[in-house]
Scaffold this motif. Sequence first.
Motif, PDB file in Angstrom:
ATOM      1  N   VAL A 122      -7.191 -59.532  -6.576  1.00 34.26           N
ATOM      2  CA  VAL A 122      -7.687 -59.824  -7.929  1.00 34.26           C
ATOM      3  C   VAL A 122      -7.841 -58.497  -8.672  1.00 34.26           C
ATOM      4  O   VAL A 122      -8.357 -57.527  -8.116  1.00 34.26           O
ATOM      5  N   ALA A 174     -12.879 -69.410  -8.972  1.00 29.21           N
ATOM      6  CA  ALA A 174     -11.586 -70.102  -9.107  1.00 29.21           C
ATOM      7  C   ALA A 174     -10.524 -69.519  -8.171  1.00 29.21           C
ATOM      8  O   ALA A 174      -9.598 -70.232  -7.766  1.00 29.21           O
ATOM      9  N   GLN A 197      -7.794 -61.482 -15.352  1.00 33.93           N
ATOM     10  CA  GLN A 197      -8.575 -60.592 -16.224  1.00 33.93           C
ATOM     11  C   GLN A 197      -7.794 -59.373 -16.690  1.00 33.93           C
ATOM     12  O   GLN A 197      -8.329 -58.551 -17.438  1.00 33.93           O
ATOM     13  N   SER A 199      -4.803 -65.688 -17.121  1.00 34.42           N
ATOM     14  CA  SER A 199      -5.654 -66.666 -17.819  1.00 34.42           C
ATOM     15  C   SER A 199      -5.748 -66.317 -19.299  1.00 34.42           C
ATOM     16  O   SER A 199      -5.847 -65.141 -19.655  1.00 34.42           O
ATOM     17  N   SER A 229      -4.168 -73.400 -17.396  1.00 31.06           N
ATOM     18  CA  SER A 229      -5.337 -72.532 -17.191  1.00 31.06           C
ATOM     19  C   SER A 229      -4.990 -71.465 -16.160  1.00 31.06           C
ATOM     20  O   SER A 229      -3.957 -71.557 -15.481  1.00 31.06           O
ATOM     21  N   THR A 264     -15.234 -62.041  -6.598  1.00 32.56           N
ATOM     22  CA  THR A 264     -14.357 -62.457  -7.692  1.00 32.56           C
ATOM     23  C   THR A 264     -14.929 -63.733  -8.283  1.00 32.56           C
ATOM     24  O   THR A 264     -15.981 -64.217  -7.849  1.00 32.56           O
ATOM     25  N   LYS A 295     -11.006 -63.753 -22.107  1.00 29.22           N
ATOM     26  CA  LYS A 295     -10.113 -62.834 -21.378  1.00 29.22           C
ATOM     27  C   LYS A 295      -9.431 -61.907 -22.395  1.00 29.22           C
ATOM     28  O   LYS A 295      -9.428 -62.189 -23.591  1.00 29.22           O
ATOM     29  N   GLY A 317      -6.017 -72.014 -21.010  1.00 32.18           N
ATOM     30  CA  GLY A 317      -4.594 -71.709 -20.942  1.00 32.18           C
ATOM     31  C   GLY A 317      -4.349 -70.646 -19.909  1.00 32.18           C
ATOM     32  O   GLY A 317      -5.288 -69.967 -19.459  1.00 32.18           O
TER      33      GLY A 317
HETATM   34  C1  LIG Z   1     -11.019 -66.504 -15.416  1.00 30.28           C
HETATM   35  C2  LIG Z   1     -10.553 -66.322 -14.030  1.00 30.28           C
HETATM   36  C3  LIG Z   1      -9.815 -67.301 -13.339  1.00 30.28           C
HETATM   37  C4  LIG Z   1      -9.600 -68.685 -13.865  1.00 30.28           C
HETATM   38  O1  LIG Z   1      -9.038 -68.741 -15.129  1.00 30.28           O
HETATM   39  P1  LIG Z   1      -9.299 -70.051 -16.026  1.00 30.28           P
HETATM   40  O2  LIG Z   1      -8.298 -69.871 -17.128  1.00 30.28           O
HETATM   41  O3  LIG Z   1     -10.704 -69.998 -16.477  1.00 30.28           O
HETATM   42  O4  LIG Z   1      -8.991 -71.231 -15.184  1.00 30.28           O
HETATM   43  C5  LIG Z   1      -9.346 -67.018 -12.064  1.00 30.28           C
HETATM   44  N1  LIG Z   1      -9.585 -65.830 -11.494  1.00 30.28           N
HETATM   45  C6  LIG Z   1     -10.296 -64.867 -12.109  1.00 30.28           C
HETATM   46  C7  LIG Z   1     -10.504 -63.563 -11.421  1.00 30.28           C
HETATM   47  C8  LIG Z   1     -10.815 -65.084 -13.391  1.00 30.28           C
HETATM   48  O5  LIG Z   1     -11.534 -64.127 -13.987  1.00 30.28           O
END
Ligand SMILES: *Cc1c(COP(=O)(O)O)cnc(C)c1O
Length: 388
Positions: free
Chosen positions: A148, A98, A177, A198, A69, A95, A203, A211
Amino acid sequence: MSQSLMPAEPAPIPLFDLKRQERRLRPELDRAIAAVLDHGQFILGPEVTALENALAAFSGVRHCIAVSSGRDALLMALMALGVGPGDAVFVPAFTFSATAAAVMAAGARPIFVDVLLDSANMDPEDLERAIADTEGLAGATPKAIIPVDLFGLPADYAAIGAIAAEHGLAVLADAAQSFGGAVGNARVGAFGAISAISFYPTKPLGGYGDGGAVMTDDDALADAVRQIRTHGRAGDGDVAMRIGLTGRLDTIQAAILNVKLAGFAEELARRGEVAALYDALLPASIARPVVPAGVRSAYALYTVRVPARDAVRASLAAADIGTGLFYRVPLHRHPAFEPLVPPHRSFPIADFLSDTVLSLPMGPDVTDAEVERVARALAAAVGQPLAA
Ligand SMILES: *Cc1c(COP(=O)(O)O)cnc(C)c1O
């Protein structure tokens, strides 16, 4: 009046429509999934290696490691960088949660940094303030920065990289993203020491499940991530060299992503066209995404700023138009992170954005007619004419 003469209800326009892409690609997807069922190598099968090689070539980096992920990509990159308890990691206050959760999962402390109004990305000046502020903080040694690429727009890696170099900090790009974005000739995946991507379904390059990928030019970091993703083991060994995770990308997801990657450049171009049409049509008062010259956004989202956002959103919903709030609550106000925020630090831009952002329907299968309908509905909601 006969049924056929009734005016047709316009079809709903969802924020994301993954169904159209699936219909376009279905025969190839069926074949790719069947091939995995046939060979039966569900973990680290040949499709994973093929995907890693194709992604590394796409981004122009030496190493791509496909993982479970985006969040795990961040965590494994932090572990590979040696970030752990007692360390501080700088993350934007605006952001997805995660980004900061990965820092805490590594045992380190997230230090929030405000963002810029135009890009919604990390503010290099506030980063310097946050670093200075952290110097007096016990048990928080500055170690790394996680810019980010919000909504698909690469962060200001030139400015952030210079600050990182000055303070001896590592840069880990949260490119969850922005895969497909670029700055000049440099592609997302090649910024900072290491990048996390991601493949969450919505995405820009999305699978049909969770993934992600880690990208780096650094051989030692790549080796470390490869170990960490398979229980800390080296190569085919059965001995844990370090603490690891069950962090691999499934072969079936890799097979799906290989199909989607083949058409990805075209999809990116279409996302750019959709954004350009919104740019041209939306009422002049609505703040659009700002993409600096020479920079390419992957347009994971097309996010505008509007006053009275919640009322505008409700009137779009009444017109069957889906929108999203990314993000409604900035990280320094999440219960999971709030206790970590020093009371004298504030994040006015992150707060302002949380109240005003609105993400409009975006994707490679959005039609011009749909963009026009969204723009018209938005113009009506704010009581202003379309720009074009
Ligand atoms: C989606 C996202 C994540 C996490 O990705 P996952 O694949 O959902 O675990 C982390 N950081 C940002 C900025 C995201 O948009």
